[in-house]
Design an enzyme around this catalytic site. Structure first.
Site, PDB file in Angstrom:
ATOM      1  N   HIS A 282      -2.381 -59.397  30.082  1.00  0.00           N
ATOM      2  CA  HIS A 282      -2.027 -60.737  29.594  1.00  0.00           C
ATOM      3  C   HIS A 282      -1.381 -61.541  30.713  1.00  0.00           C
ATOM      4  O   HIS A 282      -0.960 -60.986  31.728  1.00  0.00           O
ATOM      5  CB  HIS A 282      -1.006 -60.651  28.448  1.00  0.00           C
ATOM      6  CG  HIS A 282      -1.273 -59.629  27.403  1.00  0.00           C
ATOM      7  ND1 HIS A 282      -2.117 -59.848  26.337  1.00  0.00           N
ATOM      8  CD2 HIS A 282      -0.790 -58.370  27.233  1.00  0.00           C
ATOM      9  CE1 HIS A 282      -2.127 -58.773  25.553  1.00  0.00           C
ATOM     10  NE2 HIS A 282      -1.338 -57.859  26.076  1.00  0.00           N
TER      11      HIS A 282
ATOM     12  N   SER B 107       0.194 -63.185  21.946  1.00  0.00           N
ATOM     13  CA  SER B 107       0.621 -63.901  20.736  1.00  0.00           C
ATOM     14  C   SER B 107       1.681 -64.959  21.021  1.00  0.00           C
ATOM     15  O   SER B 107       1.771 -65.954  20.308  1.00  0.00           O
ATOM     16  CB  SER B 107       1.126 -62.910  19.686  1.00  0.00           C
ATOM     17  OG  SER B 107       2.259 -62.229  20.168  1.00  0.00           O
TER      18      SER B 107
ATOM     19  N   HIS C 137      -6.091 -50.551  21.445  1.00  0.00           N
ATOM     20  CA  HIS C 137      -5.245 -49.354  21.424  1.00  0.00           C
ATOM     21  C   HIS C 137      -5.647 -48.392  20.296  1.00  0.00           C
ATOM     22  O   HIS C 137      -4.796 -47.745  19.675  1.00  0.00           O
ATOM     23  CB  HIS C 137      -3.757 -49.736  21.295  1.00  0.00           C
ATOM     24  CG  HIS C 137      -3.383 -50.987  22.070  1.00  0.00           C
ATOM     25  ND1 HIS C 137      -3.966 -51.333  23.267  1.00  0.00           N
ATOM     26  CD2 HIS C 137      -2.499 -51.986  21.794  1.00  0.00           C
ATOM     27  CE1 HIS C 137      -3.455 -52.486  23.698  1.00  0.00           C
ATOM     28  NE2 HIS C 137      -2.572 -52.908  22.828  1.00  0.00           N
TER      29      HIS C 137
ATOM     30  N   ASP D 133      -2.320 -53.179  30.056  1.00  0.00           N
ATOM     31  CA  ASP D 133      -1.486 -53.879  29.063  1.00  0.00           C
ATOM     32  C   ASP D 133      -0.358 -54.666  29.727  1.00  0.00           C
ATOM     33  O   ASP D 133       0.543 -55.159  29.050  1.00  0.00           O
ATOM     34  CB  ASP D 133      -0.936 -52.899  28.020  1.00  0.00           C
ATOM     35  CG  ASP D 133      -0.189 -53.584  26.886  1.00  0.00           C
ATOM     36  OD1 ASP D 133      -0.650 -54.637  26.420  1.00  0.00           O
ATOM     37  OD2 ASP D 133       0.869 -53.077  26.480  1.00  0.00           O
TER      38      ASP D 133
ATOM     39  N   ASN E 170       6.886 -56.804  24.621  1.00  0.00           N
ATOM     40  CA  ASN E 170       7.819 -56.102  23.723  1.00  0.00           C
ATOM     41  C   ASN E 170       8.212 -54.691  24.168  1.00  0.00           C
ATOM     42  O   ASN E 170       8.828 -53.960  23.404  1.00  0.00           O
ATOM     43  CB  ASN E 170       7.252 -56.035  22.286  1.00  0.00           C
ATOM     44  CG  ASN E 170       7.004 -57.419  21.734  1.00  0.00           C
ATOM     45  OD1 ASN E 170       7.921 -58.239  21.714  1.00  0.00           O
ATOM     46  ND2 ASN E 170       5.786 -57.711  21.320  1.00  0.00           N
TER      47      ASN E 170
HETATM   48  C1  0GY Z   1      -0.463 -55.718  23.331  1.00  0.00           C
HETATM   49  C2  0GY Z   1       0.505 -55.367  22.307  1.00  0.00           C
HETATM   50  C3  0GY Z   1       1.474 -56.130  21.773  1.00  0.00           C
HETATM   51  C4  0GY Z   1       1.593 -57.542  21.888  1.00  0.00           C
HETATM   52  C5  0GY Z   1       0.574 -58.404  21.942  1.00  0.00           C
HETATM   53  O1  0GY Z   1      -0.327 -60.507  21.876  1.00  0.00           O
HETATM   54  C6  0GY Z   1       0.705 -59.859  21.901  1.00  0.00           C
HETATM   55  O2  0GY Z   1       1.822 -60.357  21.880  1.00  0.00           O
HETATM   56  O3  0GY Z   1      -0.664 -57.985  22.001  1.00  0.00           O
HETATM   57  C7  0GY Z   1       2.513 -55.473  20.962  1.00  0.00           C
HETATM   58  O4  0GY Z   1       3.632 -55.996  20.890  1.00  0.00           O
HETATM   59  O5  0GY Z   1       2.236 -54.390  20.395  1.00  0.00           O
HETATM   60  O6  0GY Z   1      -1.614 -55.380  23.228  1.00  0.00           O
HETATM   61  O7  0GY Z   1      -0.093 -56.380  24.286  1.00  0.00           O
END
Ligand code: 0GY
Length: 291
Positions: free
Chosen positions: A29, A73, A176, A244, A249
């Site tokens: 990301h 997100s 995952h 990842d 988080n």
């Molecule tokens: C990941 C997992 C997480 C978060 C997100 O988009 C996101 O914020 O995907 C998570 O907190 O488990 O795949 O990055």
């Protein structure tokens, strides 16, 4: 002092394992930079900036060649930061967007032109407020040619999602592996249920990712390798791998990205498997025109 979160390692080690030429980090990301790309007002976490320069430096440090950037997100349905990173990658990144299901066809085409090749449906309540299945199915039915759907959910809702998953009319990628409890081992209930899903269609792919999220035994994540290696071997033509980074988080258990790379042979022990996992499979999904 800023209360923005830092969830990634400041100086990840250089992995001993050398990935094959052309290896792709197929799950990562970018965060911001916030001054240019503000986070969503609905974001469940507000991270420090982790932009394209950092991502591409990590890619090179780890011995990878390309990235698949998944809209995080915290950026909601505004994909500008993801598109910006793709645009700065010199063709070495593609992406997965998160969209308002009411998105227009013109906007989908704009995303396609910007290197997006799929959309993500997130079912984790701690990350998103709602996940409207009927609206998701509508947008899934009108995606640009060659796109797929990425789904993120936890193992305990797989059964309740089955009807929805079955109705998705394009290839699927499961983030995952639907977060199985890897302490159950390769024949545990969670991975058995996941295999049943994989066996139901030959166009369901998955990411053998996030030992740091799934394995409470910690680095070097031996429980993850033990549980996941048989899955990778049995479904070797539809599995992807990614760091990842920047590990949303995970601020309380930040993984060393070099160690994540060093565990790849633990889930894909042969050169042939590693090439599929890191090169051929993600190329088929994200850069098929180059094959
Ligand atoms: C990941 C997992 C997480 C978060 C997100 O988009 C996101 O914020 O995907 C998570 O907190 O488990 O795949 O990055």
């Amino acid at each position: 002092m800023s209360d923005r979160i830092v969830s990634w390692h400041g100086s990840p080690s250089k992995p001993a394992y050398v990935p094959p030429a052309g290896a792709i980090d197929a799950h990562c990301h970018v965060f911001g930079p916030m001054a240019q790309f503000p986070f969503s007002t609905k974001a469940k976490y507000v991270p420090e900036d982790a932009g394209p320069d950092q991502l591409f430096a990590l890619r090179d440090h780890l011995g990878f060649a390309r990235n698949v950037i998944v809209q995080a997100s915290c950026h909601g349905t505004d994909n500008a930061a993801t598109l910006d990173a793709i645009a700065k990658s010199n063709g070495k990144a593609r992406g997965v967007a998160v969209v308002d299901p009411a998105i227009s066809q013109a906007e989908l085409t704009r995303l396609d032109d910007g290197g997006i090749r799929g959309i993500r449906f997130n079912f984790l309540k701690r990350l998103v407020d709602d996940a409207p299945k009927d609206k998701f199915l509508d947008v899934a039915s009108r995606l640009p040619k060659g796109w797929h759907v990425v789904i993120y959910f936890e193992a305990d809702i797989l059964e309740e999602l089955r009807q929805f998953i079955d109705a998705i009319p394009v290839p699927l990628v499961i983030d995952h592996m639907g977060r199985p409890d890897v302490s159950q081992g390769p024949d545990g209930a969670d991975l058995k249920a996941f295999r049943t899903l994989l066996d139901s269609r030959d166009d369901i792919w998955f990411k053998a990712t996030c030992p740091d999220r799934l394995d409470q035994t910690g680095d070097p994540w031996n429980a993850f390798a033990n549980a996941i290696a048989p899955l990778v071997a049995d479904y070797q033509d539809r599995v992807l791998w990614g760091t990842d980074w920047p590990h949303p988080n995970m601020q309380d258990a930040v993984p060393d990205d070099g160690h994540l790379v060093d565990m790849i042979p633990g889930i894909a022990p042969t050169k042939a498997l590693q090439t599929k996992l890191l090169v051929t499979n993600p190329m088929r999904l994200y850069w098929p025109e180059e094959l």
